[in-house]
Design a protein around this motif. Structure first.
Motif, short mmCIF file in Angstrom:
data_model
loop_
_atom_site.label_atom_id
_atom_site.label_comp_id
_atom_site.label_asym_id
_atom_site.label_seq_id
_atom_site.Cartn_x
_atom_site.Cartn_y
_atom_site.Cartn_z
N THR A 30 0.95 -1.14 -0.10
CA THR A 30 0.06 0.11 -0.21
C THR A 30 0.82 1.33 -0.11
O THR A 30 2.02 1.32 0.20
CB THR A 30 -0.84 -0.10 1.12
OG1 THR A 30 0.00 -0.06 2.49
CG2 THR A 30 -1.75 -1.22 1.22
N LEU A 31 0.16 2.30 -0.22
CA LEU A 31 0.86 3.88 -0.25
C LEU A 31 1.38 4.12 1.19
O LEU A 31 2.59 4.39 1.42
CB LEU A 31 0.12 4.81 -0.83
CG LEU A 31 -0.37 4.75 -2.11
CD1 LEU A 31 -1.66 5.63 -2.28
CD2 LEU A 31 0.86 4.87 -3.11
N GLY A 32 0.86 3.64 2.29
CA GLY A 32 1.15 3.48 3.71
C GLY A 32 2.36 3.06 3.82
O GLY A 32 3.34 3.43 4.66
N HIS B 220 5.16 4.88 2.23
CA HIS B 220 5.70 6.05 3.13
C HIS B 220 6.50 5.77 4.24
O HIS B 220 7.54 6.33 4.52
CB HIS B 220 4.53 6.58 3.31
CG HIS B 220 4.62 7.95 4.13
ND1 HIS B 220 5.27 9.25 3.71
CD2 HIS B 220 4.32 8.33 5.53
CE1 HIS B 220 5.18 10.17 4.55
NE2 HIS B 220 4.80 9.46 5.78
N SER C 33 2.79 10.22 0.50
CA SER C 33 2.02 10.89 1.33
C SER C 33 1.06 11.68 0.50
O SER C 33 -0.25 11.84 1.04
CB SER C 33 2.99 11.55 2.37
OG SER C 33 3.77 12.58 1.79
N ILE D 130 -1.53 9.49 -0.92
CA ILE D 130 -2.64 9.15 -0.01
C ILE D 130 -3.67 10.11 0.45
O ILE D 130 -4.73 9.75 0.48
CB ILE D 130 -1.64 8.73 1.32
CG1 ILE D 130 -1.12 7.73 1.35
CG2 ILE D 130 -2.75 8.48 2.48
CD1 ILE D 130 -0.16 7.34 2.65
N ARG D 131 -3.35 11.38 0.03
CA ARG D 131 -4.12 12.44 0.18
C ARG D 131 -5.22 12.37 -0.79
O ARG D 131 -6.48 12.84 -0.79
CB ARG D 131 -3.61 13.94 0.28
CG ARG D 131 -2.84 14.00 1.44
CD ARG D 131 -2.18 15.33 1.66
NE ARG D 131 -3.21 16.44 1.42
CZ ARG D 131 -2.92 17.83 1.13
NH1 ARG D 131 -1.62 17.97 1.11
NH2 ARG D 131 -3.88 18.50 0.83
N GLY E 294 -6.28 7.68 -1.12
CA GLY E 294 -6.22 7.11 0.33
C GLY E 294 -5.34 6.09 0.33
O GLY E 294 -4.46 5.91 -0.40
N ASP E 295 -5.19 5.23 1.68
CA ASP E 295 -4.14 4.24 1.66
C ASP E 295 -4.56 2.98 0.77
O ASP E 295 -5.08 1.91 1.42
CB ASP E 295 -3.90 3.89 3.24
CG ASP E 295 -2.52 3.03 3.21
OD1 ASP E 295 -1.89 2.93 2.38
OD2 ASP E 295 -2.51 2.61 4.29
#
Length: 140
Positions: free
Chosen positions: A49-51, A54, A76, A79-80, A83-84
């Motif tokens: 995931t993007l999270g 990050h 990050s 994600i904005r 989302g994640d």
């Protein structure tokens, strides 16, 4: 039959899936030979995931296969916007700014060394604009 021989045994695992295994008499253990069929589905929870990107300090490379443009983004910022989510899900949602096409856009996470990161320009999110469009309908 010697103690080192392996015998094939049909069995059922904990989930009730039929599979074949073998018994190793020397180590006194049971080994599965075949994994259960997943029908091409991925297991949930193992997606990158993007999270996670990050936390690891990755950059997201988004490239267009049609016009051969590469752009680097901070996870990050993405994600904005999205989302994640799984990084592979970004592919169909980003639009190439040059050719205005979605189908050739691919995203991937890259963990770069300091030497690789020197010549890269990272795009940062400045603002998010919401456009409201008015649609009129004529009455008959």
């Amino acid at each position: 039959m010697s103690n080192t021989s392996l015998n094939l045994v049909p069995t059922v695992n904990k989930k009730g899936t039929k599979c074949q295994g073998r018994i190793d008499f020397v180590r006194n253990e049971f080994l599965f030979l075949a994994m259960p069929d997943t029908d091409g589905r991925r297991k949930r929870g193992n997606a990158w995931t993007l999270g996670k990107s990050h936390e690891r300090g990755d950059l997201i490379l988004i490239r267009c296969g049609h016009c051969n443009i590469k752009r680097w983004y901070e996870p990050s910022d993405l994600i904005r916007l999205f989302g994640d989510v799984d990084i592979e899900l970004i592919d169909g949602h980003m639009l190439c700014e040059q050719c205005r096409n979605k189908e050739f856009v691919r995203a991937e996470a890259r963990h770069l060394t300091a030497r690789e990161r020197v010549g890269i320009r990272v795009r940062r999110l400045a603002e998010i604009r919401v456009v409201r469009r008015v649609v009129w309908k004529d009455e008959e």
